[in-house]
Motif scaffolding. Structure first.
Motif, PDB file in Angstrom:
ATOM      1  N   LEU A 183       0.836  -1.201   0.000  1.00  0.00           N
ATOM      2  CA  LEU A 183       0.000   0.000   0.000  1.00  0.00           C
ATOM      3  C   LEU A 183       0.874   1.256   0.000  1.00  0.00           C
ATOM      4  CD1 LEU A 183      -2.796  -1.014   2.540  1.00  0.00           C
ATOM      5  CD2 LEU A 183      -2.910  -1.006   0.035  1.00  0.00           C
ATOM      6  N   ASN A 184       1.995   1.192   0.720  1.00  0.00           N
ATOM      7  CA  ASN A 184       2.937   2.306   0.743  1.00  0.00           C
ATOM      8  C   ASN A 184       3.496   2.575  -0.647  1.00  0.00           C
ATOM      9  OD1 ASN A 184       5.250   4.062   1.578  1.00  0.00           O
ATOM     10  ND2 ASN A 184       6.435   2.203   1.235  1.00  0.00           N
TER      11      ASN A 184
ATOM     12  N   LEU B  34       1.525   6.982  -6.742  1.00  0.00           N
ATOM     13  CA  LEU B  34       0.489   7.940  -7.109  1.00  0.00           C
ATOM     14  C   LEU B  34       0.839   9.372  -6.722  1.00  0.00           C
ATOM     15  CD1 LEU B  34      -2.692   5.901  -6.070  1.00  0.00           C
ATOM     16  CD2 LEU B  34      -1.830   6.269  -8.392  1.00  0.00           C
ATOM     17  N   THR B  35       1.721   9.543  -5.756  1.00  0.00           N
ATOM     18  CA  THR B  35       2.007  10.891  -5.239  1.00  0.00           C
ATOM     19  C   THR B  35       3.419  11.391  -5.539  1.00  0.00           C
ATOM     20  OG1 THR B  35       2.653   9.970  -3.087  1.00  0.00           O
ATOM     21  CG2 THR B  35       0.340  10.638  -3.362  1.00  0.00           C
ATOM     22  N   GLU B  36       4.334  10.507  -5.971  1.00  0.00           N
ATOM     23  CA  GLU B  36       5.706  10.914  -6.244  1.00  0.00           C
ATOM     24  C   GLU B  36       6.064  10.655  -7.711  1.00  0.00           C
ATOM     25  OE1 GLU B  36       8.520   9.182  -3.554  1.00  0.00           O
ATOM     26  OE2 GLU B  36       7.176   9.370  -1.832  1.00  0.00           O
TER      27      GLU B  36
END
Length: 215
Positions: free
Chosen positions: A166-167, A173-175
Motif C-alpha cells: 500500500l505504501n 500515485l504521489t511521487e
C-alpha cells in the motif's frame, strides 16, 4: 513518511516483539522455524551494509539496528539457550533453506538496478526475504495446531509486507518517477505466499477456534 510505511514498520516491529515475548518470557520456540530466522538474519545483514556509511535519519538508523540486533538474538536463543533450544522442533523444521540462497544470489547478480557490491547485496536481500517465510509455513503445516503467539507472529509479519505494498502504491500515485520493479515484484511474491495462512488465520479468529492449517 506516509501512514502506510509507518504502519508497516510498526507492524514489523510488533511481529518481532511477539516472537521475543514467546522466546524470552515463555522460554519456548515451539512452532518457530530456525531456518526462517536464519534467512531473516541474512536479509538484514546484507540489506543494511550502509548503516555506518549512509545516514538517512535517526529513525531509519534505529530501525536498522533493532532489526539487526533482534534477528541475530533470536537465532542465538534458538541455537544456544539451554531451555529455549529444547523446545525447538528440529525434526519437523527440515526445509532445506540453504538451497534458496544460491538461486537468490545468482538472480541478484543478473537482475539488479546497479552492478555494485552494495546494490547487489541489497537486491539479494529482497529476493531472500521474498522466500524466507517458506520454512516457517511448511513447519506450521506439519505441526497442525498453532499457538496464539506463533500465529500472531506470522500474521503480523505478513501484514507488514501487505502494508508496504500500500505504501508503494501511495508513493507511485504521489511521487514522480517512483518506480522500483524489483522491490515491487519481490514484495508481491512474498505477500502471496502468506495468502493461504491469512485465510485460515482470519477464519480461526472469526470463529474463535484454534488455528489449524491443512496438510
Amino acid at each position: 513518511m506516509n501512514i502506510f510505511r509507518l504502519s508497516g514498520d510498526m507492524t514489523h516491529l510488533m511481529s518481532v516483539i511477539v516472537l521475543l515475548l514467546k522466546i524470552h518470557t515463555i522460554k519456548s520456540c515451539a512452532g518457530i522455524s530456525l531456518k526462517t530466522q536464519e534467512l531473516y538474519a541474512l536479509v538484514f545483514a546484507t540489506r543494511y551494509l550502509d548503516i555506518f556509511t549512509d545516514f538517512v535519519s535517526v529513525y531509519n538508523t534505529i530501525m536498522k539496528l533493532i532489526f539487526l540486533a533482534t534477528s541475530f538474538s533470536i537465532v542465538w536463543y534458538m541455537r544456544h539457550h539451554k531451555i529455549v533450544r529444547r523446545s525447538y522442533d528440529k525434526e519437523q523444521d527440515t526445509f532445506r533453506h540453504l538451497f534458496l540462497i544460491l538461486p537468490c544470489l545468482i538472480l541478484a547478480l543478473v537482475v539488479n538496478e546497479k552492478f555494485t557490491f552494495k546494490e547487489v547485496m541489497w537486491t539479494f536481500s529482497l529476493y531472500v526475504e521474498a522466500v524466507a517465510i517458506l520454512p516457517q509455513l511448511v513447519l506450521l503445516q506439519r505441526t497442525k495446531n498453532i499457538d496464539n503467539l506463533t500465529g500472531q507472529y506470522v500474521f503480523l509479519l505478513g501484514a507488514y509486507r501487505a502494508l508496504y505494498i500500500l505504501n508503494w502504491i501511495y508513493r507511485y500515485l504521489t511521487e514522480k518517477h517512483f518506480v522500483h520493479w524489483i522491490t515491487w515484484i519481490s514484495g508481491l511474491v512474498q505477500t502471496l505466499l502468506y495468502a493461504d495462512f491469512f485465510y485460515y488465520y482470519i477464519n480461526s479468529w472469526k470463529n474463535n477456534v484454534r488455528l489449524q492449517l491443512p496438510a
